[in-house]
Each structure stands twice: as C-alpha cells, then as structure tokens.
Design an enzyme around this catalytic site. Structure first.
Site, PDB file in Angstrom:
ATOM      1  N   GLU A   1      -0.274  -0.167  16.417  1.00 40.97           N
ATOM      2  CA  GLU A   1      -1.083   0.996  16.013  1.00 40.97           C
ATOM      3  C   GLU A   1      -2.053   1.386  17.131  1.00 40.97           C
ATOM      4  OE1 GLU A   1      -3.120   0.773  12.168  1.00 40.97           O
ATOM      5  OE2 GLU A   1      -4.681   2.042  13.023  1.00 40.97           O
TER       6      GLU A   1
ATOM      7  N   HIS B   1       3.249   2.148  11.724  1.00 42.91           N
ATOM      8  CA  HIS B   1       2.080   1.950  12.599  1.00 42.91           C
ATOM      9  C   HIS B   1       1.834   3.106  13.560  1.00 42.91           C
ATOM     10  CE1 HIS B   1       3.864  -1.978  11.513  1.00 42.91           C
ATOM     11  NE2 HIS B   1       2.649  -2.149  11.085  1.00 42.91           N
TER      12      HIS B   1
ATOM     13  N   CYS C   1       0.862  -1.175   0.000  1.00 41.24           N
ATOM     14  CA  CYS C   1       0.000   0.000   0.000  1.00 41.24           C
ATOM     15  C   CYS C   1       0.905   1.234   0.000  1.00 41.24           C
ATOM     16  CB  CYS C   1      -0.868   0.003   1.254  1.00 41.24           C
ATOM     17  SG  CYS C   1       0.139   0.041   2.750  1.00 41.24           S
TER      18      CYS C   1
ATOM     19  N   CYS D   1       2.222   6.129   8.838  1.00 42.57           N
ATOM     20  CA  CYS D   1       1.357   6.289   7.660  1.00 42.57           C
ATOM     21  C   CYS D   1       0.418   7.479   7.890  1.00 42.57           C
ATOM     22  CB  CYS D   1       0.540   5.026   7.426  1.00 42.57           C
ATOM     23  SG  CYS D   1      -0.632   5.237   6.062  1.00 42.57           S
TER      24      CYS D   1
HETATM   25  S1  SF4 Z   1      -2.961   2.507   7.235  1.00 40.53           S
HETATM   26 FE1  SF4 Z   1      -1.404   3.093   5.774  1.00 40.53          FE
HETATM   27  S2  SF4 Z   1       0.291   1.650   6.126  1.00 40.53           S
HETATM   28 FE2  SF4 Z   1      -1.512   0.791   7.095  1.00 40.53          FE
HETATM   29  S3  SF4 Z   1      -2.363  -0.576   5.544  1.00 40.53           S
HETATM   30 FE3  SF4 Z   1      -3.396   1.396   5.325  1.00 40.53          FE
HETATM   31  S4  SF4 Z   1      -2.258   2.577   3.792  1.00 40.53           S
HETATM   32 FE4  SF4 Z   1      -1.002   0.826   4.477  1.00 40.53          FE
END
Ligand code: SF4
Length: 321
Positions: A132, A80, A18, A102
C-alpha cells in the site's frame, strides 16, 4: 490473570473480513466465473495465505509484476492499490485490468495527489516495503517521504517546514500513529492534517474490539497471516492493553498447546483479510481442549459495503452472471 478457573473463550466483534477485502475476493471469484480461468492477480489479492491458496485452486494465478502476465490476459490489481506507473505498464502490455483497490486506499491516493499539486511535502506514516505504501508513494514520488513510526521522525527532511502534510497507511496502530503525528508536529508546528482519518474504519474497529477483550484475556489468539499489517497490529495492541500473551496463527493447527499452560481465558479475533471459517476452526480446537462456548464481545457494529470494481460492473450489466 483471571480469578475464575473455568476455561472460557472471548470472541471479538467486529473481526475478520472488512468491506474492502470482501470486495477484492469477490472480484476474483466473479472474474473466474465470468471470464474463466486463468485470471491473473498482481500480488496477493489480500494478505491471507488461506484466501490466496483457495483462489489459486480455483484458477487464479498470482504474479509479482505485471510483465509476468501474458498479452491480452485479464489481471486484477489487489486491494492494497498500485502506483499509476503500474496502470501504464498494464496498458502498454495490452492487458485487461480490473482494479480491486479498496476505495479507502484510493481515498488516500487522491489526498496525496491533491497535497502534491498544492506543493506540500507529504509525510506518509507507514511501513517500508508494504504494497500500500509503495502504491501511494507512486502517486507523488517527488513529494512523499515515508515515516516508519515515531523513532523515524528525526530522519525527516522537507523543502519547506511551513508546507508539510501527513497521511498514513490504512492499517496502522491508531495509538502509534497518534504518537508519530505528535512528534511530527513538534518538528513541524504547521503540519497539515488529512481531511479525514486514513486509518480505515475496519482497522480502527478491530483494534477497539481487541482492546476491550485484552485486559480480560490471559492469551489472545489473532487469526491472520504474518504479512497482514492489520493482523500483526492486533497482536501488538492486545499485548499493550493487558493480555499476558498474544499470538498470530494462520490456522488452528498452528496453535502450540504450550501457550495454553496456566491459561483460563483466551481471547480470539482475526485480521481484516481472514475468512470466519478459520476463526471457527480455532474455536473448535479450543473447545476440544476444554474451553467453553465462545462469548462474543461486540464493541462496534459494522455495516460498510463497497460496490464491485467498475470494470466488472460494466461487464456484469452486459451479461449478468
Ligand atoms: S483499507 Fe480497505 S481493504 Fe484495507 S483494511 Fe481497510 S477496509 Fe479493508
């Protein structure tokens, strides 16, 4: 089970990296190039065994706590996110920090701060102990209560049932989160929603793609690590949506040939922290065992990109790499 006896492979799209993971991994790579090894990274930069191992080979040192980083060294915070107290610790220890959190996690942190400032009790739907969740909770520890799935709703206590909001971890199962919110709303009819989805676009899109594939697959192989929340969710979603079996593997060599007995169609996907080379190795492994070329099933097209962390952008402008 499929009636067709030809052994075939369905490949989900989108899958794998991602925008947040891409940015976090690039951050460590560029930091290594620009400042030289070692670069310290607090926690796994992203939850993937292969990515961590590859960066370690290039000079990254992964630590659990900021206090393990030598004074004056550079430390990268993982995708995270971290609690504000971790930023303070780093500052007190004289560390140079690069924050690779992120932006979609940062968005949830800001929502938590805003709801807390308005006096809400915040019900954070997420998995206990996940980095997270620890980071988000640290933004407003006196206001946030963790809700670990629908069955945990009965355990929630709040100060004022009229002033309750919910937020969530970014990498949950969309369906399970909807079920948890419904139960929360039964208990707290005045429950306030977040301003926008907390489950991120990448998590949602990978679940949509695996759902589309699962009903047509005897077995779904998800490439990802066991500590990767979004990868584990893909296994669950595949099973819930029609796959006879679904398995999580870090590497092709971890596939047990016994899983393929009686299997005609294999679905393949990967979590948001998984480089595509690992998926290609799985496809090659299947091909060697009589499965055909993969047929890619695209359910959503993705174009999200995030700019590098500001600390790095600032330095890159001074001396471009
Ligand atoms: S929050 Fe950000 S790092 Fe986590 S899966 Fe989604 S896009 Fe990827």
């Amino acid at each position: 089970m499929t009636a067709n006896t030809e052994r075939r492979v369905l490949l989900a799209k989108p899958r794998g990296y991602c925008a947040g993971v891409d940015r976090a991994v690039q951050t460590v790579e560029i930091a290594l190039e620009k400042y030289g090894a070692p670069i310290y990274v607090r926690k796994q930069i992203v939850h993937n065994v292969h990515v961590v191992k590859t960066l370690e080979e290039r000079g990254a040192i992964f630590v659990d706590e900021t206090e393990e980083v030598p004074e004056g060294a550079i430390v990268v915070f993982s995708a995270h996110g971290v609690a504000p107290v971790v930023h303070e610790e780093a500052q007190n220890l004289g560390l140079r920090t690069i924050d690779a959190t992120c932006p979609l996690v940062t968005k949830v942190h800001k929502e938590a701060v805003r709801f807390a400032a308005q006096g809400y009790d915040i019900l954070l739907i997420g998995h206990e102990g996940h980095e997270e969740v620890i980071g988000t909770t640290g933004e407003a520890p006196d206001h946030i209560h963790l809700v670990d799935g629908p069955d945990d709703v009965v355990n929630v206590t709040v100060r004022d049932p009229e002033k309750v909001a919910w937020l969530s971890q970014t990498t949950l199962s969309v369906d399970e989160t909807v079920a948890t919110v419904e139960k929360l709303r039964e208990r707290f009819p005045k429950l306030t929603d977040p301003p926008s989805d907390d489950i991120c676009y990448a998590t949602q899109n990978r679940q949509v793609a695996v759902k589309e594939m699962a009903a047509r697959s005897d077995l779904v192989i998800v490439v990802g690590s066991t500590n990767s929340s979004n990868s584990v969710r893909l296994v669950e979603v595949a099973k819930e949506h029609g796959a006879d079996d679904a398995r999580l593997v870090d590497y092709a060599e971890h596939i047990d040939p016994a899983w393929l007995e009686g299997v005609t169609t294999v679905g393949v996907t990967s979590g948001a922290s998984v480089p595509d080379e690992l998926v290609q190795e799985v496809l090659a492994w299947l091909y060697e065992r009589g499965f055909g070329e993969a047929e890619e099933i695209e359910s959503v097209s993705e174009h999200m990109r995030f700019s590098l962390p500001k600390e790095l952008r600032k330095d890159l402008r001074i001396t471009p790499v």
